[in-house]
Design a protein around this motif. Structure first.
Motif, PDB file in Angstrom:
ATOM      1  N   PHE A  22       2.888  -2.235   7.226  1.00  0.00           N
ATOM      2  CA  PHE A  22       2.780  -3.479   5.677  1.00  0.00           C
ATOM      3  C   PHE A  22       3.364  -1.934   5.286  1.00  0.00           C
ATOM      4  N   ASP A  23       4.569  -1.328   5.723  1.00  0.00           N
ATOM      5  CA  ASP A  23       4.721  -0.784   4.613  1.00  0.00           C
ATOM      6  C   ASP A  23       6.053  -1.454   3.973  1.00  0.00           C
ATOM      7  N   GLY A  28       3.279  -0.710  -6.125  1.00  0.00           N
ATOM      8  CA  GLY A  28       2.185  -1.481  -6.982  1.00  0.00           C
ATOM      9  C   GLY A  28       1.673  -1.978  -6.571  1.00  0.00           C
ATOM     10  N   ILE A  29       1.564  -2.893  -5.221  1.00  0.00           N
ATOM     11  CA  ILE A  29       0.350  -3.553  -4.388  1.00  0.00           C
ATOM     12  C   ILE A  29      -0.011  -2.755  -3.735  1.00  0.00           C
ATOM     13  N   LYS A  30       0.390  -1.619  -3.065  1.00  0.00           N
ATOM     14  CA  LYS A  30      -0.035  -1.132  -2.273  1.00  0.00           C
ATOM     15  C   LYS A  30      -1.156   0.349  -2.933  1.00  0.00           C
ATOM     16  N   THR A  31      -0.867   0.542  -4.479  1.00  0.00           N
ATOM     17  CA  THR A  31      -1.808   1.648  -5.377  1.00  0.00           C
ATOM     18  C   THR A  31      -2.442   0.373  -5.664  1.00  0.00           C
ATOM     19  N   ILE A  33      -4.199  -1.740  -3.967  1.00  0.00           N
ATOM     20  CA  ILE A  33      -4.854  -2.258  -3.345  1.00  0.00           C
ATOM     21  C   ILE A  33      -5.708  -0.735  -3.066  1.00  0.00           C
ATOM     22  N   GLN A  34      -5.463   0.415  -3.259  1.00  0.00           N
ATOM     23  CA  GLN A  34      -6.080   1.379  -2.866  1.00  0.00           C
ATOM     24  C   GLN A  34      -7.122   1.587  -3.938  1.00  0.00           C
ATOM     25  N   ILE A  35      -6.738   1.308  -4.736  1.00  0.00           N
ATOM     26  CA  ILE A  35      -7.875   1.450  -6.013  1.00  0.00           C
ATOM     27  C   ILE A  35      -8.968   0.751  -6.186  1.00  0.00           C
ATOM     28  N   MET A  36      -8.519  -0.572  -5.471  1.00  0.00           N
ATOM     29  CA  MET A  36     -10.017  -2.210  -5.584  1.00  0.00           C
ATOM     30  C   MET A  36     -10.518  -1.149  -4.237  1.00  0.00           C
ATOM     31  N   LEU A  37     -10.014  -0.130  -2.878  1.00  0.00           N
ATOM     32  CA  LEU A  37     -10.965  -0.394  -2.453  1.00  0.00           C
ATOM     33  C   LEU A  37     -12.067   1.462  -2.680  1.00  0.00           C
TER      34      LEU A  37
END
Length: 108
Positions: A22-23, A28-31, A33-37
């Motif tokens: 999913f690269d 910004g969206i990847k970040t 997701i990372q913050i959320m998890l």
């Protein structure tokens, strides 16, 4: 068709995983997701994954080691419900992305 993990975070080894398939998802969206998890695992403990099912729906999956007495199961359920409300647009966008680009469904 089996489930596909989008991303996961673990409080046990303090690691974060993002599926390289999913690269194409913007940074910004990847970040987000990372913050959320990662924030979930820091607060609640255990492991949290975002997983696509065979229909392209995105699910939170949390688990913990059997001997983890600090894992907050009730808090996990409540935090996931809150994230589903707070991040509704992000989660819906990720579902649409998967359905269109990976399952070949038409854009609604």
């Amino acid at each position: 068709m089996e489930e596909v993990i989008l991303a996961a975070a673990s409080s046990y080894d303090r690691k974060y995983y993002f599926n390289s398939e999913f690269d194409a998802i913007p940074e910004g969206i990847k970040t987000s997701i990372q913050i959320m998890l990662v924030s979930f695992t820091m607060e609640i403990g255990g492991l949290l994954s975002l997983v696509y099912d065979e229909h392209g729906l995105l699910h939170f999956r949390t688990e913990c080691d059997e001997e983890d007495i600090l894992y907050d199961e009730i808090g996990a359920h409540l935090k996931i419900k809150k994230m589903m409300v707070d991040q509704e647009d992000l989660l819906e966008g990720l579902q649409m992305f998967y359905k269109v680009f990976y399952l070949g469904e038409p854009l609604e």
